[in-house]
Design an enzyme around this catalytic site. Structure first.
Site, short mmCIF file in Angstrom:
data_model
loop_
_atom_site.label_atom_id
_atom_site.label_comp_id
_atom_site.label_asym_id
_atom_site.label_seq_id
_atom_site.Cartn_x
_atom_site.Cartn_y
_atom_site.Cartn_z
CE LYS A 48 -4.51 0.94 0.55
NZ LYS A 48 -5.66 0.19 0.08
N GLY A 61 -25.90 2.21 1.70
CA GLY A 61 -24.98 2.84 0.75
C GLY A 61 -25.19 2.27 -0.64
CB VAL A 62 -27.52 2.56 -3.26
CG1 VAL A 62 -28.20 1.35 -2.66
CG2 VAL A 62 -28.24 3.85 -2.82
N GLY A 63 -23.89 3.35 -3.67
CA GLY A 63 -22.95 3.98 -4.59
C GLY A 63 -22.61 2.98 -5.68
P1 NAD Z 1 -19.16 4.86 -3.30
O1 NAD Z 1 -18.54 6.07 -2.71
O2 NAD Z 1 -19.46 4.83 -4.75
O3 NAD Z 1 -20.53 4.54 -2.54
C1 NAD Z 1 -20.71 4.68 -1.18
C2 NAD Z 1 -22.13 5.16 -0.97
O4 NAD Z 1 -22.40 5.20 0.44
C3 NAD Z 1 -22.38 6.57 -1.48
O5 NAD Z 1 -23.54 6.59 -2.32
C4 NAD Z 1 -22.56 7.39 -0.22
O6 NAD Z 1 -23.48 8.47 -0.40
C5 NAD Z 1 -23.12 6.36 0.73
N1 NAD Z 1 -22.97 6.67 2.14
C6 NAD Z 1 -21.93 7.31 2.78
N2 NAD Z 1 -22.17 7.37 4.10
C7 NAD Z 1 -23.35 6.75 4.32
C8 NAD Z 1 -24.12 6.50 5.47
N3 NAD Z 1 -23.74 6.90 6.67
N4 NAD Z 1 -25.30 5.82 5.32
C9 NAD Z 1 -25.70 5.41 4.11
N5 NAD Z 1 -25.02 5.65 2.98
C10 NAD Z 1 -23.87 6.31 3.07
O7 NAD Z 1 -18.22 3.66 -2.89
P2 NAD Z 1 -18.21 2.19 -3.51
O8 NAD Z 1 -17.16 2.13 -4.56
O9 NAD Z 1 -19.59 1.76 -3.85
O10 NAD Z 1 -17.67 1.36 -2.28
C11 NAD Z 1 -18.51 1.07 -1.18
C12 NAD Z 1 -17.67 0.47 -0.05
O11 NAD Z 1 -17.06 -0.74 -0.50
C13 NAD Z 1 -16.52 1.36 0.42
O12 NAD Z 1 -16.34 1.17 1.80
C14 NAD Z 1 -15.32 0.82 -0.33
O13 NAD Z 1 -14.12 1.06 0.37
C15 NAD Z 1 -15.64 -0.66 -0.37
N6 NAD Z 1 -15.04 -1.36 -1.51
C16 NAD Z 1 -15.31 -0.96 -2.77
C17 NAD Z 1 -14.73 -1.63 -3.85
C18 NAD Z 1 -15.04 -1.23 -5.27
O14 NAD Z 1 -14.74 -2.03 -6.18
N7 NAD Z 1 -15.61 -0.08 -5.52
C19 NAD Z 1 -13.88 -2.73 -3.62
C20 NAD Z 1 -13.64 -3.13 -2.30
C21 NAD Z 1 -14.22 -2.43 -1.25
#
Ligand code: NAD
Length: 368
Positions: free
Chosen positions: A94, A194-196
């Site tokens: 990292k 969290g629906v990102g």
């Molecule tokens: P993202 O930022 O696209 O989505 C996160 C979502 O969570 C956002 O829509 C945000 O508004 C919402 N959010 C933030 N705080 C919140 C709360 N208190 N309550 C409800 N919703 C809330 O991130 P992502 O890429 O979808 O990743 C989601 C999680 O998974 C992160 O913790 C990330 O570290 C982990 N992760 C992601 C990946 C990947 O491929 N993207 C891989 C491994 C781990």
């Protein structure tokens, strides 16, 4: 050298840098600075027994160097476990850049950082993490080939989120199999917090399988978009832990499994994409077990992203990445079996399986 001096240099104290590296057997630390761009960065290579160390670069306004060092040591070690458990032939590493990603970043700073990544000669391969965008990685790529997770137009694998979501979905099916005897999620009440990027793709899989999905997100536009696309229910973020649910799926933040939430949560399974879901794994990993909640280790079920990056290193093939992510189902079942046979928390079973794989190939200090 006198005997005393020799001993003192061999038994480096835990507060010395090499002493701290030896605590969890970190192989190499690279401290990087560049006055002109203001770059201050640390690259941590934890373990390369399985292959080159792979893990993202995080840019964060750390209060001091000590905080940055602690973070990079912890995160790089985490990548060794994650990569090993996912069955990948890569080690763990990292990098951190000390600074405010909104104010201190520049093309020159990212390119200087890229030169430092290049200087370790392929022993460390970087990717995006918190505070770093695809654009930043394009600058890094100008200075080194040792970058993954690049956009498709640069020959990379693009957004890893669909593969991550698929892996979480597989982990959830395995969890349900363990708890109910069936891996069908039809009719199961699943709350996706969290629906990102990942959350939305996960909802798609769940809705296709007729699960009863409820979502929550801090941004109304995200909630509206997902509700209108999939016809799911939404609840306010502060009511998440009061809902009736079979499966709690944290896909936003870490540390949401803690003393407060465990007193409220009414679920039998915790399985989601967020990193570091257990606030303190030694405390809350045991607590979930006591409460009869099956916790699917986060770093196993969210490994789809790193699996996708891995295939970028060996020659990208989306189908191969998805089929390796499908393997999360079997690995999860093995972890659950080990956890119930040995009566140990699932996080510990996962850690031991990762260590056993590395130990079978080379050498790692067993820490559990
Ligand atoms: P993202 O930022 O696209 O989505 C996160 C979502 O969570 C956002 O829509 C945000 O508004 C919402 N959010 C933030 N705080 C919140 C709360 N208190 N309550 C409800 N919703 C809330 O991130 P992502 O890429 O979808 O990743 C989601 C999680 O998974 C992160 O913790 C990330 O570290 C982990 N992760 C992601 C990946 C990947 O491929 N993207 C891989 C491994 C781990």
């Amino acid at each position: 050298m006198t005997e005393t001096k020799e001993k003192a240099s061999v038994n480096a104290t835990e507060s010395s840098i090499t002493g701290r590296m030896s605590t969890f057997d970190h192989e190499q630390l690279v401290f990087c600075q560049d006055k002109e761009t203001g770059l201050r960065s640390i690259i941590a290579i934890h373990n390369t027994v399985l292959g080159p160390a792979v893990g993202g670069t995080r840019m964060w306004a750390y209060a001091n160097e000590e905080e940055a060092l602690t973070d990079v040591l912890r995160l790089s070690r985490g990548m060794t476990y994650k990569n090993a458990l996912a069955g990948l032939n890569i080690g763990g590493g990292k990098a951190v850049i000390i600074g405010d990603a909104r104010k201190d970043k520049s093309e020159a700073l990212m390119r200087r950082f890229g030169k430092f990544v290049n200087s370790v000669g392929g022993k460390y391969i970087t990717a995006e993490d918190v505070g770093i965008s695809t654009r930043d990685m394009e600058y890094v790529r100008l200075e080194t080939k040792n970058v993954v997770g690049l956009p498709e137009y640069l020959g990379g694998s693009g957004d890893p989120s669909p593969v991550t979501a698929f892996g979480v979905y597989m982990g959830m099916k395995a969890s349900n199999k363990e708890v109910t005897g069936s891996d069908s999620l039809s009719g199961k009440k699943v709350l996706v917090q969290g629906v990102g990027h990942v959350g939305e793709y996960l909802v798609e899989h769940l809705v296709k399988e007729n699960a009863e999905v409820t979502i929550a997100d801090i941004y109304d536009d995200r909630v509206k978009a997902v509700v209108s696309k999939f016809g799911v229910k939404a609840v306010p973020v502060n009511e998440v832990y009061d809902q009736e649910m079979d499966i709690y799926s944290p896909c936003a933040l870490g540390a949401t499994v803690n003393d407060d939430t465990l007193n409220k949560l009414k679920c039998t399974i915790i399985c989601g994409a967020a990193n570091n879901q257990l606030k303190d794994e030694k405390v809350h990993g045991v607590e979930v077990l006591k409460r009869g909640i099956l916790y699917a280790p986060d770093y196993l079920v969210n490994a789809g992203g790193i699996i996708n990056c891995y295939w970028e290193i060996v020659g990208y093939n989306r189908q191969a990445a998805l089929s390796q992510a499908e393997g999360i189902y079997e690995t999860a079942l093995q972890i659950f079996r080990k956890s119930s046979t040995e009566n140990i928390p699932t996080y510990l079973a996962a850690n031991q399986m990762a260590e056993a794989r590395i130990a079978s190939i080379g050498k790692i200090k067993l820490s559990y």
